[in-house]
Write a protein that holds these residues in place. Sequence first.
Motif, PDB file in Angstrom:
ATOM      1  N   THR A 243      61.738  -9.708 -43.937  1.00 38.72           N
ATOM      2  CA  THR A 243      60.372  -9.404 -44.377  1.00 38.72           C
ATOM      3  C   THR A 243      59.810  -8.212 -43.613  1.00 38.72           C
ATOM      4  O   THR A 243      59.281  -7.260 -44.209  1.00 38.72           O
ATOM      5  CB  THR A 243      59.462 -10.636 -44.179  1.00 38.72           C
ATOM      6  OG1 THR A 243      59.990 -11.739 -44.910  1.00 38.72           O
ATOM      7  CG2 THR A 243      58.046 -10.338 -44.666  1.00 38.72           C
ATOM      8  N   LEU A 379      58.120 -10.255 -53.709  1.00 39.53           N
ATOM      9  CA  LEU A 379      56.788 -10.537 -53.178  1.00 39.53           C
ATOM     10  C   LEU A 379      56.197  -9.321 -52.467  1.00 39.53           C
ATOM     11  O   LEU A 379      55.011  -9.002 -52.633  1.00 39.53           O
ATOM     12  CB  LEU A 379      56.843 -11.737 -52.226  1.00 39.53           C
ATOM     13  CG  LEU A 379      56.932 -13.117 -52.877  1.00 39.53           C
ATOM     14  CD1 LEU A 379      57.130 -14.192 -51.827  1.00 39.53           C
ATOM     15  CD2 LEU A 379      55.678 -13.411 -53.704  1.00 39.53           C
ATOM     16  N   LYS A 382      55.448  -6.491 -55.053  1.00 33.87           N
ATOM     17  CA  LYS A 382      54.317  -6.786 -55.948  1.00 33.87           C
ATOM     18  C   LYS A 382      52.997  -6.915 -55.195  1.00 33.87           C
ATOM     19  O   LYS A 382      51.953  -6.402 -55.644  1.00 33.87           O
ATOM     20  CB  LYS A 382      54.612  -8.089 -56.711  1.00 33.87           C
ATOM     21  CG  LYS A 382      53.534  -8.504 -57.692  1.00 33.87           C
ATOM     22  CD  LYS A 382      53.479  -7.594 -58.907  1.00 33.87           C
ATOM     23  CE  LYS A 382      52.475  -8.128 -59.933  1.00 33.87           C
ATOM     24  NZ  LYS A 382      52.352  -7.210 -61.098  1.00 33.87           N
ATOM     25  N   PHE A 383      53.008  -7.590 -54.041  1.00 30.30           N
ATOM     26  CA  PHE A 383      51.754  -7.931 -53.355  1.00 30.30           C
ATOM     27  C   PHE A 383      51.593  -7.285 -51.983  1.00 30.30           C
ATOM     28  O   PHE A 383      50.630  -7.588 -51.275  1.00 30.30           O
ATOM     29  CB  PHE A 383      51.641  -9.454 -53.221  1.00 30.30           C
ATOM     30  CG  PHE A 383      51.669 -10.179 -54.529  1.00 30.30           C
ATOM     31  CD1 PHE A 383      50.581 -10.150 -55.380  1.00 30.30           C
ATOM     32  CD2 PHE A 383      52.799 -10.886 -54.919  1.00 30.30           C
ATOM     33  CE1 PHE A 383      50.605 -10.817 -56.602  1.00 30.30           C
ATOM     34  CE2 PHE A 383      52.834 -11.561 -56.127  1.00 30.30           C
ATOM     35  CZ  PHE A 383      51.744 -11.521 -56.975  1.00 30.30           C
ATOM     36  N   GLY A 387      52.142 -10.335 -49.734  1.00 34.11           N
ATOM     37  CA  GLY A 387      53.409 -10.888 -50.217  1.00 34.11           C
ATOM     38  C   GLY A 387      54.377 -11.145 -49.086  1.00 34.11           C
ATOM     39  O   GLY A 387      55.092 -12.155 -49.083  1.00 34.11           O
ATOM     40  N   THR A 390      53.188 -14.249 -47.271  1.00 33.72           N
ATOM     41  CA  THR A 390      53.431 -15.423 -48.122  1.00 33.72           C
ATOM     42  C   THR A 390      54.897 -15.809 -48.107  1.00 33.72           C
ATOM     43  O   THR A 390      55.241 -17.000 -48.076  1.00 33.72           O
ATOM     44  CB  THR A 390      52.963 -15.150 -49.566  1.00 33.72           C
ATOM     45  OG1 THR A 390      51.573 -14.799 -49.554  1.00 33.72           O
ATOM     46  CG2 THR A 390      53.185 -16.356 -50.456  1.00 33.72           C
ATOM     47  N   ASN A 391      55.764 -14.824 -48.123  1.00 32.85           N
ATOM     48  CA  ASN A 391      57.200 -15.102 -48.099  1.00 32.85           C
ATOM     49  C   ASN A 391      57.599 -15.834 -46.815  1.00 32.85           C
ATOM     50  O   ASN A 391      58.367 -16.805 -46.849  1.00 32.85           O
ATOM     51  CB  ASN A 391      57.980 -13.792 -48.212  1.00 32.85           C
ATOM     52  CG  ASN A 391      59.477 -14.021 -48.264  1.00 32.85           C
ATOM     53  OD1 ASN A 391      59.972 -14.678 -49.160  1.00 32.85           O
ATOM     54  ND2 ASN A 391      60.186 -13.495 -47.289  1.00 32.85           N
TER      55      ASN A 391
END
Length: 424
Positions: A243, A379, A382-383, A387, A390-391
């Motif tokens: 991430t 994620l 897109k975000f 994202g 959130t991941n």
Amino acid sequence: MISKVRTMLGNKDTSQLLKNFFSLAVLKLVNAVLPFVTLPYLIKVLGIQQYGAIVLALSLMAYFQAVTDYGFNLSATREIARHRANKRQLSFIYSKTIITKMYLLLSSLAVLVPIILLVPQFREDLLVYLLMCLMLIGQTLFPEWFFRGVERMGYITALNLIVKLSFTIGVFILIKAPQDYWLYPFLLGVSYIIVAFISHYIIMRKFNLKLIFVGIKRVKKTLKIGFPLFVNQFVPTLFNNTTNFLVGMILGKASAGYFGATRQVVQILTVFNSVVSGVAFPYLIRYKEKFGVFSKYYLILISAISLFLVLVHQYIFDIIGIKYNFDSEVFYILIAGFLAIVFYSVYSTNYLISRGYDKLVMRITIIASIIGFVLSFPLIYKFGLLGGATNIFISQLILGFGSYFYFKKINKEMKYENQKVCKK
């Protein structure tokens, strides 16, 4: 009440546990707090772009650090805790662990250096990436697993404090402009290497251990035995570190800098959790019946601390210089993920692994990590940073829930078996 406290403190095991907690607490807090102290200065002097380059380089190193660690902070700690009264056996465990880690280090560098030289985005900050290899070397050689196993972490705390203070002072004295950002990995790497060598000197002098020859067959056997715990330690990088890495690669170094700085705030709590889990692990191996008391009061404590940090986080952000769209929302999601990982530490590390359920924990970790790895790109793409946070939360939630689920299941089965024995 006072007499009970005195009696408890007079107990040898309790006294040693408290000493270990405060020693490891200082060690871990120094490793986390001093870099945190330098964070506002670095963002101001270097700029978020150059700081982001450092964060991205650290993310790349984290993959290889997970390889060289190979789960020894659990597997070697467990072995040493079981055989700590046997000097000969301790020398053997110490030697096979160090030599195995050296093989892993050389293999990692053989892969890492060509990657740095070949990937264009890494070549932009070539010196930073190459100097980060010093940190990888120092972290690989640092024998934290040994001190955890013998439950005597105090020897290295003062030395580590001196070295890390030197590193922090070096940052403030030497880093004066954006082009000085290469000094950060250099100072960090040198500090890790100094701590590692002094720690081995302490082991050989204070514990009278010797580094003995261990052949390749023993190295292969050590790798085979430790593989479940290696998988358990490595695969979280598939969601956790990937991430960070993808934030930098997709959104740019500035986003990597902001995301890394936000995670640095949460890292304070992560370090505290690591301290408690690291101290409790060898203790709960010997006193399994203490797990219920430990888990209950620790979860209450960590929830209270997390709530406090949520309330004051904006003041911390203002001091550091963290300001971007949805910065508080990203922080809230990361805190929720941290609470889930506390459940993982309590119920996986200090219950399941301490009782030998390594492969079960490995399965939980693999499932969570693969889901996180698959979701990371869409994620983040897109975000954005929301994202990314959130991941991490989704994967950590699966780790925490899965650990608690199997803890309840195994605990229920054990009670049932005990009832059957009592009836007979």
